[in-house]
Each structure stands twice: as C-alpha cells, then as structure tokens.
Design a protein around this motif. Sequence first.
Motif, PDB file in Angstrom:
ATOM      1  N   GLY A  26       0.816  -1.215   0.000  1.00 24.26           N
ATOM      2  CA  GLY A  26       0.000   0.000   0.000  1.00 24.26           C
ATOM      3  C   GLY A  26       0.837   1.246   0.000  1.00 24.26           C
ATOM      4  N   SER A  27       0.382   2.219   0.767  1.00 24.53           N
ATOM      5  CA  SER A  27       1.083   3.492   0.900  1.00 24.53           C
ATOM      6  C   SER A  27       0.492   4.209   2.104  1.00 24.53           C
ATOM      7  CB  SER A  27       0.877   4.337  -0.364  1.00 24.53           C
ATOM      8  OG  SER A  27       1.547   5.581  -0.265  1.00 24.53           O
ATOM      9  N   ILE A  28       1.307   5.049   2.717  1.00 24.57           N
ATOM     10  CA  ILE A  28       0.824   5.946   3.778  1.00 24.57           C
ATOM     11  C   ILE A  28       0.995   7.349   3.228  1.00 24.57           C
ATOM     12  CG2 ILE A  28       1.102   6.711   6.176  1.00 24.57           C
ATOM     13  CD1 ILE A  28       0.347   3.757   6.063  1.00 24.57           C
ATOM     14  N   GLU A  29      -0.108   7.952   2.818  1.00 23.70           N
ATOM     15  CA  GLU A  29      -0.026   9.251   2.148  1.00 23.70           C
ATOM     16  C   GLU A  29      -1.367   9.959   2.241  1.00 23.70           C
ATOM     17  OE1 GLU A  29       0.340   7.359  -1.647  1.00 23.70           O
ATOM     18  OE2 GLU A  29      -1.609   8.062  -2.260  1.00 23.70           O
ATOM     19  N   GLN A  30      -1.332  11.256   2.051  1.00 26.48           N
ATOM     20  CA  GLN A  30      -2.561  12.055   2.097  1.00 26.48           C
ATOM     21  C   GLN A  30      -3.583  11.550   1.079  1.00 26.48           C
ATOM     22  OE1 GLN A  30      -4.080  14.250  -0.147  1.00 26.48           O
ATOM     23  NE2 GLN A  30      -2.602  14.108  -1.836  1.00 26.48           N
ATOM     24  N   HIS A  31      -4.850  11.538   1.486  1.00 26.24           N
ATOM     25  CA  HIS A  31      -5.943  11.155   0.587  1.00 26.24           C
ATOM     26  C   HIS A  31      -7.055  12.191   0.627  1.00 26.24           C
ATOM     27  CE1 HIS A  31      -4.089   7.316  -0.288  1.00 26.24           C
ATOM     28  NE2 HIS A  31      -5.016   7.125  -1.202  1.00 26.24           N
ATOM     29  N   GLY A  32      -6.655  13.470   0.512  1.00 27.65           N
ATOM     30  CA  GLY A  32      -7.667  14.522   0.473  1.00 27.65           C
ATOM     31  C   GLY A  32      -8.235  14.814   1.844  1.00 27.65           C
ATOM     32  N   PRO A  33      -9.251  15.708   1.909  1.00 27.50           N
ATOM     33  CA  PRO A  33      -9.750  16.202   3.194  1.00 27.50           C
ATOM     34  C   PRO A  33     -10.458  15.150   4.054  1.00 27.50           C
ATOM     35  CG  PRO A  33     -10.355  17.683   1.393  1.00 27.50           C
ATOM     36  CD  PRO A  33      -9.814  16.440   0.763  1.00 27.50           C
ATOM     37  N   ASN A  34     -11.057  14.107   3.436  1.00 25.24           N
ATOM     38  CA  ASN A  34     -11.771  13.128   4.263  1.00 25.24           C
ATOM     39  C   ASN A  34     -11.194  11.722   4.169  1.00 25.24           C
ATOM     40  OD1 ASN A  34     -12.701  12.433   1.698  1.00 25.24           O
ATOM     41  ND2 ASN A  34     -14.804  12.002   2.401  1.00 25.24           N
ATOM     42  N   GLY A  35     -10.089  11.551   3.418  1.00 31.07           N
ATOM     43  CA  GLY A  35      -9.488  10.220   3.246  1.00 31.07           C
ATOM     44  C   GLY A  35      -8.367   9.986   4.250  1.00 31.07           C
ATOM     45  N   LEU A  36      -8.236   8.756   4.703  1.00 32.38           N
ATOM     46  CA  LEU A  36      -7.238   8.424   5.720  1.00 32.38           C
ATOM     47  C   LEU A  36      -5.848   8.296   5.100  1.00 32.38           C
ATOM     48  CD1 LEU A  36      -9.281   5.660   7.615  1.00 32.38           C
ATOM     49  CD2 LEU A  36      -9.321   8.151   7.925  1.00 32.38           C
ATOM     50  N   MET A  37      -4.838   8.626   5.900  1.00 30.83           N
ATOM     51  CA  MET A  37      -3.446   8.486   5.427  1.00 30.83           C
ATOM     52  C   MET A  37      -3.175   7.054   4.982  1.00 30.83           C
ATOM     53  SD  MET A  37      -2.226  11.538   6.079  1.00 30.83           S
ATOM     54  CE  MET A  37      -0.625  11.076   5.487  1.00 30.83           C
ATOM     55  N   GLY A  38      -3.766   6.113   5.689  1.00 31.98           N
ATOM     56  CA  GLY A  38      -3.476   4.697   5.414  1.00 31.98           C
ATOM     57  C   GLY A  38      -4.375   4.073   4.361  1.00 31.98           C
ATOM     58  N   THR A  39      -5.164   4.884   3.650  1.00 34.20           N
ATOM     59  CA  THR A  39      -6.150   4.348   2.702  1.00 34.20           C
ATOM     60  C   THR A  39      -5.601   3.199   1.833  1.00 34.20           C
ATOM     61  OG1 THR A  39      -7.338   6.446   2.586  1.00 34.20           O
ATOM     62  CG2 THR A  39      -7.643   4.949   0.730  1.00 34.20           C
ATOM     63  N   ASP A  40      -4.466   3.424   1.190  1.00 34.74           N
ATOM     64  CA  ASP A  40      -3.962   2.425   0.231  1.00 34.74           C
ATOM     65  C   ASP A  40      -3.492   1.147   0.922  1.00 34.74           C
ATOM     66  OD1 ASP A  40      -4.523   4.348  -1.624  1.00 34.74           O
ATOM     67  OD2 ASP A  40      -2.440   4.918  -1.978  1.00 34.74           O
ATOM     68  N   ALA A  41      -2.896   1.305   2.102  1.00 41.66           N
ATOM     69  CA  ALA A  41      -2.447   0.124   2.851  1.00 41.66           C
ATOM     70  C   ALA A  41      -3.648  -0.629   3.426  1.00 41.66           C
ATOM     71  CB  ALA A  41      -1.501   0.541   3.974  1.00 41.66           C
ATOM     72  N   ILE A  42      -4.644   0.122   3.916  1.00 41.55           N
ATOM     73  CA  ILE A  42      -5.833  -0.499   4.510  1.00 41.55           C
ATOM     74  C   ILE A  42      -6.594  -1.294   3.446  1.00 41.55           C
ATOM     75  CG2 ILE A  42      -8.115   0.024   5.477  1.00 41.55           C
ATOM     76  CD1 ILE A  42      -6.723   2.503   6.857  1.00 41.55           C
ATOM     77  N   CYS A  43      -6.802  -0.682   2.267  1.00 41.03           N
ATOM     78  CA  CYS A  43      -7.544  -1.362   1.189  1.00 41.03           C
ATOM     79  C   CYS A  43      -6.790  -2.605   0.714  1.00 41.03           C
ATOM     80  CB  CYS A  43      -7.770  -0.426   0.004  1.00 41.03           C
ATOM     81  SG  CYS A  43      -8.891   0.948   0.354  1.00 41.03           S
ATOM     82  N   ALA A  44      -5.493  -2.448   0.447  1.00 44.88           N
ATOM     83  CA  ALA A  44      -4.711  -3.578  -0.080  1.00 44.88           C
ATOM     84  C   ALA A  44      -4.703  -4.732   0.914  1.00 44.88           C
ATOM     85  CB  ALA A  44      -3.284  -3.128  -0.391  1.00 44.88           C
ATOM     86  N   GLU A  45      -4.526  -4.421   2.188  1.00 42.32           N
ATOM     87  CA  GLU A  45      -4.440  -5.479   3.194  1.00 42.32           C
ATOM     88  C   GLU A  45      -5.766  -6.226   3.335  1.00 42.32           C
ATOM     89  OE1 GLU A  45      -1.981  -5.324   6.901  1.00 42.32           O
ATOM     90  OE2 GLU A  45      -3.938  -4.879   7.779  1.00 42.32           O
ATOM     91  N   ALA A  46      -6.856  -5.479   3.411  1.00 40.81           N
ATOM     92  CA  ALA A  46      -8.165  -6.122   3.610  1.00 40.81           C
ATOM     93  C   ALA A  46      -8.555  -6.961   2.387  1.00 40.81           C
ATOM     94  CB  ALA A  46      -9.231  -5.068   3.888  1.00 40.81           C
ATOM     95  N   ILE A  47      -8.291  -6.441   1.202  1.00 43.43           N
ATOM     96  CA  ILE A  47      -8.641  -7.183  -0.012  1.00 43.43           C
ATOM     97  C   ILE A  47      -7.746  -8.415  -0.135  1.00 43.43           C
ATOM     98  CG2 ILE A  47      -8.671  -7.045  -2.545  1.00 43.43           C
ATOM     99  CD1 ILE A  47      -9.619  -4.028  -2.071  1.00 43.43           C
ATOM    100  N   ALA A  48      -6.464  -8.274   0.172  1.00 47.55           N
ATOM    101  CA  ALA A  48      -5.559  -9.428   0.137  1.00 47.55           C
ATOM    102  C   ALA A  48      -6.020 -10.504   1.119  1.00 47.55           C
ATOM    103  CB  ALA A  48      -4.133  -8.990   0.460  1.00 47.55           C
ATOM    104  N   ARG A  49      -6.456 -10.095   2.298  1.00 44.02           N
ATOM    105  CA  ARG A  49      -6.939 -11.075   3.287  1.00 44.02           C
ATOM    106  C   ARG A  49      -8.194 -11.773   2.790  1.00 44.02           C
ATOM    107  NH1 ARG A  49      -5.788  -8.765   9.386  1.00 44.02           N
ATOM    108  NH2 ARG A  49      -3.556  -8.455   9.071  1.00 44.02           N
ATOM    109  N   GLY A  50      -9.056 -11.013   2.138  1.00 49.84           N
ATOM    110  CA  GLY A  50     -10.260 -11.602   1.559  1.00 49.84           C
ATOM    111  C   GLY A  50      -9.917 -12.629   0.491  1.00 49.84           C
ATOM    112  N   VAL A  51      -8.923 -12.298  -0.335  1.00 46.39           N
ATOM    113  CA  VAL A  51      -8.469 -13.225  -1.387  1.00 46.39           C
ATOM    114  C   VAL A  51      -7.884 -14.477  -0.725  1.00 46.39           C
ATOM    115  CG1 VAL A  51      -6.784 -13.552  -3.258  1.00 46.39           C
ATOM    116  CG2 VAL A  51      -8.068 -11.414  -3.099  1.00 46.39           C
ATOM    117  N   GLY A  52      -7.110 -14.270   0.328  1.00 42.91           N
ATOM    118  CA  GLY A  52      -6.538 -15.406   1.053  1.00 42.91           C
ATOM    119  C   GLY A  52      -7.616 -16.367   1.535  1.00 42.91           C
TER     120      GLY A  52
END
Length: 248
Positions: A26-52
């Motif tokens: 993922g990435s830890i980076e700004q995601h605009g005014p309402n997006g979390l810094m961890g958006t990319d890491a959170i999405c990738a991790e949860a989707i990867a776990r679902g695939v697992g």
Amino acid sequence: MLLSQCTWPEVEAYLKTSKGIVMPIGSIEQHGPNGLMGTDAICAEAIARGVGEAASALVGPTIAVGMAVHHMAFPGSMTLKPSTLIAVIRDYVTALAAHGFERFLFVNGHGGNVATLRAAFYEIYAERRERHGDAAPDLRCHFVNWWENAAVAALSRDLFGSAEGSHATPSEVSVTQHLHPEAIKEAAMEPHVAPSGTFFDARDFRRRYPDGRIGSAPSLARPEHGARLMEAAVQAISVQYRTFVTAE
Ligand code: NI
C-alpha cells in the motif's frame, strides 16, 4: 491464512499443497480532506486477506509504506525512495522464495507503486539469473491494482461516474469507511469534483491540487458502497490468483 499467524509447521504443510502467496502493498499518504493516510495500505491489506480466505492462500505481511514522494507536501505522508522499495520487495520475495514459495501475487493499493513493483520484479529476475543462469528455480511475481478489474471498474462507474477521479477516489474512501466506520471523516470540499491532470514533484502536486484530490469527489463515499466494492475486488482477484498460481 495470515503468515504472521501461522506456525512454521503450518507453513511447511502449506508449501506441500501450494507455492503461492498473496502480498499486500500500500502506501501511507494524504488522501484529500476526508481520506485516511493509510487508505492504500488499509484497502490492499483487507482485499488481500479476503483473497486469502476465498482462495485458501497464505497472505504475507503488508508493505505499508510505498513510493509516494509526490504526496510529501502534505503533512503525514511517508515515502520510500524507489530504490529502497525495490530493495524491500526484493528481500521479502527472496526470503520467502528460500522456503519454496514460487508465485507471488502482490495486491497493490497505490498507483505510485506500479513502476517500482515492475522494476523490483526485474531486479529479482536479474539477480536470480546472475546467480543461477538457466538453472534458477521457477519464480514468478505479478501484481494487480485492486481497482483495475472489470467488476470493480463497472461498480465504481455505476456508483460515482466521472467523479471517481484518480486520487482520493470515492471508491477507496468508501472501502476504508466500510472497514473503519469509527474513522469516517466529514469535510467540506470545494469544488465538489476536484480538477484533474498531471503533476511533477510534490510542490507542484500541492500547487495544482491544493486539497490533495485529483479529479474525484470523495464526499460521495459511503461505507455500504465500500462493502460492495471490496466484495467485487476480492472475487475478481481470487480468480486472478487461482489462474496465476496454476498457470504452466
Ligand atoms: Ni489511494
């Protein structure tokens, strides 16, 4: 099955049934005014776990910080240099390959990682060729961007149309809202849909996109949309994983 929650005898037993592993990045980076810094890491991790779960695959540790130097003009953003991230990817793969893993599917949450992932895979192949020539054991690395499949693309289009944009998208913000309802943020955004275009470095990015969004309207994000997007991504990527692992 998470690698971090397995014992070594469990990993040994898994390797007798499969040489494949899912690797979230993922990435830890700004995601605009309402997006979390961890958006990319959170999405990738949860989707990867679902695939697992869906594909009975082992899931490796998340590479949470990615290549996001262009976001560094916004507080909280982090980045690895491309060369550092190449080394991290190479060492993760090499360590696991030493135990017999041969097929690595990276589930990527961040467009900025794409060039570096490609470079890392060639670095790995070049190193193995240098060392073993034609005798190098079979090893294949592949990545998928979780939003880049027909099912997720169609759903994003239905839900958000052209307000999806390309950074701090309502799709990715929706997925984090589904996963972390306790961290849903409200923020005023003007204009409703952010401008689109390109950028050079971090300073130029912030000058062109002062609130961090590119082409998107993340105020349209909803946790229930995130649940549907995540399910679509897990299904599509599970099929891609099975094909990748069983391919000749
Ligand atoms: Ni993102």
